[in-house]
Design an enzyme around this catalytic site. Structure first.
Site, PDB file in Angstrom:
ATOM      1  CD  GLU A  45      -3.108  -0.579  -0.097  1.00 11.88           C
ATOM      2  OE1 GLU A  45      -3.102   0.496  -0.637  1.00 11.88           O
ATOM      3  OE2 GLU A  45      -3.704  -1.529  -0.568  1.00 11.88           O
ATOM      4  CE1 TYR A 128      -7.350   3.129  -0.336  1.00  4.84           C
ATOM      5  CE2 TYR A 128      -4.689   3.305  -0.180  1.00  4.84           C
ATOM      6  CZ  TYR A 128      -5.839   2.486  -0.587  1.00  4.84           C
ATOM      7  OH  TYR A 128      -5.619   1.548  -1.360  1.00  4.84           O
ATOM      8  CG  ASP A 146      -8.060   2.594  -4.781  1.00  7.32           C
ATOM      9  OD1 ASP A 146      -9.177   2.827  -5.238  1.00  7.32           O
ATOM     10  OD2 ASP A 146      -7.121   1.741  -5.281  1.00  7.32           O
TER      11      ASP A 146
END
Length: 366
Positions: A45, A128, A146
């Site tokens: 990520e 996020y 996203d």
């Protein structure tokens, strides 16, 4: 924690069924029946921020081979991490990656926390990323949004408010459809759908599990969404790089300040980058050494997130006893240092075209 819908929505059920058949095989993704590895999820990520899956793949594999777990990464030298990161850009991510690994070991005994708030307290993890780790690595219900998911949700609900103003509504809509169970699979399915089916141009609506539910398709506006506010024109900054050669042909390198753009990275010494052009005397006053500097033809050009950069390259020679701050590096060993892309462009600009190192950097001249 978002309130989970009491009953799984038809859209979520259709998407998960599609995902079970079409999920991408990615090196950081647990396959069906496997337990996700939080370290792999977190590492991927961070790498995927502002970077494509195709670019990240080799970097992820190399990092994992070198630092197979968070303890190994925490013990690594920061310069080694920055060097391994070179080419991925946004180097603050690499510094935060290293700091986060240390924090996970120091605060959590080497185990990533599952709670979103605790995750956000770690270096480099924002809302996020915390939601993605909580959902994908730990199966927690979290609202993950996203760029791909923004596009899918904007089309599914025909949200015509331009981005970034639409972000709040998009997240609220994603909350509506995110199921209590398999939230991690659902988030990854949305990412895959945006990457493979609900693409920015020419979306394959006839193959989409949301085809019958998509409000934008029904209105004939799917390809135009999401709308985006006009981008501001990027300003141009200007500066100079100083290619200083020692008596034996070595090149001077130095390390940039830890804070700021390209913080902690190795650089070809350079001047301040300014919005307005400056006189030659003011530029050369920032050179690492007082010598006869010759300006090379052309410019090195590079684009950062918020501005374009134009650099002159000045070449000079240092005498035997020159006292200068930095390290001397043989040209053939420049690849051993954590040079960001803009510095590699400077190297390509300064090297002679008929030299042995030019071929490796061909095409990078400004």
């Amino acid at each position: 924690m978002p309130a989970a819908p009491s009953v799984i929505r038809p859209e979520a059920r259709a998407l998960l069924a599609w995902y079970d058949r079409h999920a991408r095989v990615l090196p950081w993704r647990a396959r069906r029946g496997e337990v996700p590895d939080p370290y792999r999820v977190w590492l991927s990520e961070i790498m995927l921020q502002q970077t494509t899956v195709a670019t990240v793949g080799p970097y992820f594999e190399a990092f994992l081979a070198r630092w197979p777990d968070v303890e190994a990464l925490a013990k690594a030298d920061l310069d080694e991490v920055l060097h391994a990161w070179a080419g991925l850009g946004y180097y603050s991510r690499a510094r935060n990656l290293h700091a986060c690994a240390g924090a996970v070991c120091a605060r959590h005994g080497g185990a990533f926390p599952a709670d979103e708030k605790e995750l956000q307290a770690l270096p480099g993890i924002g809302p996020y990323t915390a939601a993605a780790i909580a959902a994908i690595a730990f199966g927690k219900r979290a609202v993950v949004v996203d760029g791909n998911i923004e596009r899918v949700i904007a089309r599914l609900f025909a949200i015509e408010t331009p981005l970034p103003a639409a972000k709040k509504e998009i997240k609220a809509r994603m909350d509506e459809v995110t199921p209590e169970k398999r939230a991690g699979d659902f988030a990854q399915a949305m990412m895959d759908l945006g990457a493979a089916i609900c693409t920015p141009r020419s979306p394959a609506c006839n193959r989409c599990p949301f085809e019958s539910a998509c409000a934008a398709r029904a209105a004939g506006i799917a390809e135009s969404l999401p709308l985006k506010a006009p981008k501001k024109e990027k300003p141009v900054r200007r500066g100079a790089a100083f290619w200083l050669e020692g008596p034996g042909g070595e090149v001077l390198l130095r390390k940039r300040d830890a804070k700021g753009l390209l913080g902690g990275m190795t650089e070809i010494p350079s001047s301040e980058w300014t919005a307005e052009p400056r006189e030659t005397d003011a530029i050369l006053a920032e050179a690492p050494l007082d010598t006869e500097w010759q300006k090379l033809p052309g410019l090195v050009r590079h684009t950062f997130t918020h501005f374009h950069l134009e650099l002159e390259v000045w070449q000079g020679k240092a005498g035997e006893r020159a006292a200068v701050e930095g390290i001397w590096c043989a040209p053939e060993r420049l690849g051993e240092h954590a040079l960001p892309t803009v510095m590699k462009k400077i190297v390509a600009h300064a090297l002679p075209e008929d030299g042995p190192l030019f071929a490796a950097t061909r095409g990078k001249r400004g």
